[in-house]
Enzyme design. Structure first.
Site, PDB file in Angstrom:
ATOM      1  N   HIS A  36      42.522  37.608 -15.122  1.00 43.08           N
ATOM      2  CA  HIS A  36      41.544  37.550 -16.212  1.00 43.08           C
ATOM      3  C   HIS A  36      42.049  38.405 -17.373  1.00 43.08           C
ATOM      4  CE1 HIS A  36      37.767  36.888 -18.116  1.00 43.08           C
ATOM      5  NE2 HIS A  36      37.337  38.122 -18.005  1.00 43.08           N
ATOM      6  N   ARG A  90      34.750  28.231 -20.986  1.00 37.74           N
ATOM      7  CA  ARG A  90      35.188  28.367 -22.383  1.00 37.74           C
ATOM      8  C   ARG A  90      36.155  27.240 -22.736  1.00 37.74           C
ATOM      9  NH1 ARG A  90      35.790  34.954 -21.936  1.00 37.74           N
ATOM     10  NH2 ARG A  90      33.879  35.443 -23.075  1.00 37.74           N
ATOM     11  N   ARG A 133      41.473  44.241 -22.089  1.00 38.69           N
ATOM     12  CA  ARG A 133      40.681  44.562 -20.892  1.00 38.69           C
ATOM     13  C   ARG A 133      41.362  45.689 -20.113  1.00 38.69           C
ATOM     14  NH1 ARG A 133      40.595  38.927 -21.140  1.00 38.69           N
ATOM     15  NH2 ARG A 133      38.534  38.018 -21.477  1.00 38.69           N
ATOM     16  N   ASN A 185      36.952  52.734 -16.073  1.00 34.47           N
ATOM     17  CA  ASN A 185      36.174  51.875 -15.189  1.00 34.47           C
ATOM     18  C   ASN A 185      36.560  52.032 -13.719  1.00 34.47           C
ATOM     19  OD1 ASN A 185      34.702  51.114 -17.349  1.00 34.47           O
ATOM     20  ND2 ASN A 185      35.450  49.015 -17.475  1.00 34.47           N
ATOM     21  N   GLY A 224      23.361  47.246 -18.169  1.00 35.99           N
ATOM     22  CA  GLY A 224      23.655  47.112 -19.603  1.00 35.99           C
ATOM     23  C   GLY A 224      23.381  45.701 -20.084  1.00 35.99           C
ATOM     24  N   GLN A 225      24.259  45.241 -20.975  1.00 38.68           N
ATOM     25  CA  GLN A 225      24.055  43.921 -21.579  1.00 38.68           C
ATOM     26  C   GLN A 225      24.095  42.819 -20.517  1.00 38.68           C
ATOM     27  OE1 GLN A 225      22.940  44.200 -24.578  1.00 38.68           O
ATOM     28  NE2 GLN A 225      24.648  43.829 -25.981  1.00 38.68           N
ATOM     29  N   ILE A 226      25.153  42.839 -19.698  1.00 35.99           N
ATOM     30  CA  ILE A 226      25.273  41.778 -18.682  1.00 35.99           C
ATOM     31  C   ILE A 226      24.188  41.955 -17.611  1.00 35.99           C
ATOM     32  CG2 ILE A 226      26.759  40.740 -16.905  1.00 35.99           C
ATOM     33  CD1 ILE A 226      29.191  41.542 -18.555  1.00 35.99           C
ATOM     34  N   GLY A 227      23.983  43.199 -17.186  1.00 33.10           N
ATOM     35  CA  GLY A 227      22.998  43.470 -16.131  1.00 33.10           C
ATOM     36  C   GLY A 227      21.604  42.983 -16.510  1.00 33.10           C
ATOM     37  N   GLY A 243      24.649  48.505 -12.833  1.00 32.98           N
ATOM     38  CA  GLY A 243      24.964  48.488 -14.260  1.00 32.98           C
ATOM     39  C   GLY A 243      23.922  47.625 -14.949  1.00 32.98           C
TER      40      GLY A 243
HETATM   41  N1  APR Z   1      27.220  53.669 -12.290  1.00 33.38           N
HETATM   42  C1  APR Z   1      26.389  52.678 -12.687  1.00 33.38           C
HETATM   43  N2  APR Z   1      26.338  52.213 -13.944  1.00 33.38           N
HETATM   44  C2  APR Z   1      27.174  52.758 -14.821  1.00 33.38           C
HETATM   45  C3  APR Z   1      28.071  53.804 -14.473  1.00 33.38           C
HETATM   46  C4  APR Z   1      28.064  54.244 -13.137  1.00 33.38           C
HETATM   47  N3  APR Z   1      28.877  55.214 -12.715  1.00 33.38           N
HETATM   48  N4  APR Z   1      28.760  54.133 -15.570  1.00 33.38           N
HETATM   49  C5  APR Z   1      28.323  53.360 -16.570  1.00 33.38           C
HETATM   50  N5  APR Z   1      27.346  52.528 -16.120  1.00 33.38           N
HETATM   51  C6  APR Z   1      26.540  51.564 -16.853  1.00 33.38           C
HETATM   52  C7  APR Z   1      26.288  51.976 -18.275  1.00 33.38           C
HETATM   53  O1  APR Z   1      25.299  52.997 -18.330  1.00 33.38           O
HETATM   54  C8  APR Z   1      25.845  50.671 -18.899  1.00 33.38           C
HETATM   55  O2  APR Z   1      24.436  50.518 -18.911  1.00 33.38           O
HETATM   56  O3  APR Z   1      27.176  50.312 -16.961  1.00 33.38           O
HETATM   57  C9  APR Z   1      26.480  49.591 -17.991  1.00 33.38           C
HETATM   58  C10 APR Z   1      27.458  48.706 -18.706  1.00 33.38           C
HETATM   59  O4  APR Z   1      26.750  47.999 -19.654  1.00 33.38           O
HETATM   60  P1  APR Z   1      27.331  47.675 -21.088  1.00 33.38           P
HETATM   61  O5  APR Z   1      27.942  48.886 -21.671  1.00 33.38           O
HETATM   62  O6  APR Z   1      26.254  47.010 -21.860  1.00 33.38           O
HETATM   63  O7  APR Z   1      28.521  46.653 -20.774  1.00 33.38           O
HETATM   64  P2  APR Z   1      28.415  45.078 -20.427  1.00 33.38           P
HETATM   65  O8  APR Z   1      28.602  44.286 -21.659  1.00 33.38           O
HETATM   66  O9  APR Z   1      27.232  44.822 -19.588  1.00 33.38           O
HETATM   67  O10 APR Z   1      29.763  44.912 -19.574  1.00 33.38           O
HETATM   68  C11 APR Z   1      29.926  45.556 -18.336  1.00 33.38           C
HETATM   69  O11 APR Z   1      31.495  43.922 -17.542  1.00 33.38           O
HETATM   70  O12 APR Z   1      32.555  42.149 -18.622  1.00 33.38           O
HETATM   71  C12 APR Z   1      32.664  43.474 -18.195  1.00 33.38           C
HETATM   72  O13 APR Z   1      34.215  44.428 -19.758  1.00 33.38           O
HETATM   73  C13 APR Z   1      32.877  44.425 -19.334  1.00 33.38           C
HETATM   74  O14 APR Z   1      33.511  46.276 -17.964  1.00 33.38           O
HETATM   75  C14 APR Z   1      32.445  45.722 -18.728  1.00 33.38           C
HETATM   76  C15 APR Z   1      31.314  45.314 -17.789  1.00 33.38           C
END
Ligand code: APR
Length: 321
Positions: free
Chosen positions: A176, A152, A89, A96, A12-15, A10
């Site tokens: 959580h 926090r 959540r 998810n 995304g933002q966290i990754g 993943g």
């Molecule tokens: N396999 C891999 N990556 C995936 C899949 C999958 N099947 N489905 C979605 N993703 C990717 C998305 O493409 C996206 O880039 O997961 C990433 C999630 O990133 P964000 O949408 O930016 O979410 P983020 O803020 O990083 O949070 C991720 O962590 O804290 C939790 O609630 C939050 O469940 C969320 C997760």
């Protein structure tokens, strides 16, 4: 000696923040996986192109192919949708869980022997599902929640008392979600009870209790507060930093005592569930769980939180996961 290989599922933002923090701290080589084509490659390139400026020397590789995570020592899972304003959540459960199924199958296939840190929400259910599908030992599948929730709580206490957050120790137990349990009685500033400091500040026990209650409530809702402000997406800097604290404890075998989502078997009167508890984190993941005495009120709050986790897991199982 080989370098650590750390895969982030993943991007995304966290990754993205995770990959940058790992690079800045030179914790290992990074593989950043996502299903979105080119995006993880773009993020990896962007981060690595700052290596000369930041002075790090690790490889960061973006990919859409699970084969590239092969042989990872540590896997951090952030795949899944984040919350939108107004969502809990738990509302993310079905979407998810489907994502977590595929992720877990691939981590099982390519990274047997790895330690996994799960961040995706709803956290307690996602950790449970990931462990069930991979069949990895419970101590090697850990959820990130308590480090952030506790941070926090500590932040709010430090603002209230006007002291450095570095001197505040605060612990949050349980699931959580909205039922999490900030432990007021043990919150302290370098050993001095926070309640005593609040009573000194306000010269009024009732007012001190009221102020603490507000901080406890804010802690429980802190994720939602960020979601509401961001409007798109949920907290990402702080969950990434919190997971890095866990990753470092594992990589450097620190034996840190961190509140994490760990599998418990008897401690705190809970058996067979992943719940937030303090644990010793080292090279073997969760090396032990630290049980300590709770008073009747704290026990009741924890029981309530554990019930919420149990019903979330039961919902997930009813849905066929
Ligand atoms: N396999 C891999 N990556 C995936 C899949 C999958 N099947 N489905 C979605 N993703 C990717 C998305 O493409 C996206 O880039 O997961 C990433 C999630 O990133 P964000 O949408 O930016 O979410 P983020 O803020 O990083 O949070 C991720 O962590 O804290 C939790 O609630 C939050 O469940 C969320 C997760």
């Amino acid at each position: 000696m080989k370098r650590n290989k750390i895969s982030i599922i993943g991007a995304g933002q966290i990754g993205g923040v995770l990959a940058q923090l790992i690079a800045l701290r030179q914790l290992g080589d990074v593989v950043l996986y996502d299903i979105i084509e080119d995006m993880p490659q773009g993020k990896a390139l962007d981060i690595v192109e700052a290596s000369r400026v930041d002075g790090f020397d690790v490889s960061i590789r973006g990919t859409n192919d699970y084969k590239d995570i092969q042989g990872s020592d540590l896997v951090i899972v952030t795949a899944g949708l984040p919350r939108k304003p107004g969502m809990s959540r738990d509302d993310l459960l079905v979407t998810n869980a489907k994502i977590m199924q595929t992720v877990a199958e691939n981590v099982k296939k390519y990274c047997p022997g790895s330690i996994s840190i799960i961040i995706s929400n709803p956290l307690d259910a996602m950790v449970t599902l990931f462990q069930k599908i991979t069949g990895f030992p419970h101590n090697k599948v850990i959820g990130q929640a308590g480090v952030l929730d506790s941070s926090r709580f500590a932040t709010f206490i430090s603002w209230e008392l006007g002291v450095s957050v570095k001197d505040v120790n605060a612990l949050v137990l349980g699931g959580h979600g909205d039922t999490m349990v900030p432990i007021v009685r043990y919150a302290n500033v370098n050993g001095i009870p926070v309640m005593e400091l609040l009573e000194k500040k306000y010269k009024d026990k009732a007012k001190a209790e009221e102020v603490m209650k507000a901080m406890v409530e804010r802690t429980k809702m802190a994720g939602g507060e960020v979601v509401k402000l961001l409007k798109t997406g949920s907290a990402f800097y702080s969950p990434a930093s919190s997971s890095i604290a866990m990753a470092e404890a594992i990589i450097f075998d620190e034996k840190r005592v961190l509140p994490v989502c760990a599998f418990i078997n008897g401690e705190f009167n809970v058996s067979g569930y992943y719940v937030g508890v303090p644990a010793v984190i080292g090279a073997n993941g969760v090396e032990s769980i630290i049980e300590f005495s709770l008073n009747a009120e704290e026990k009741a709050l924890l029981e309530n939180s554990v019930s919420a986790v149990k019903s979330l897991v039961a919902d997930m199982e009813r849905l066929g996961f």
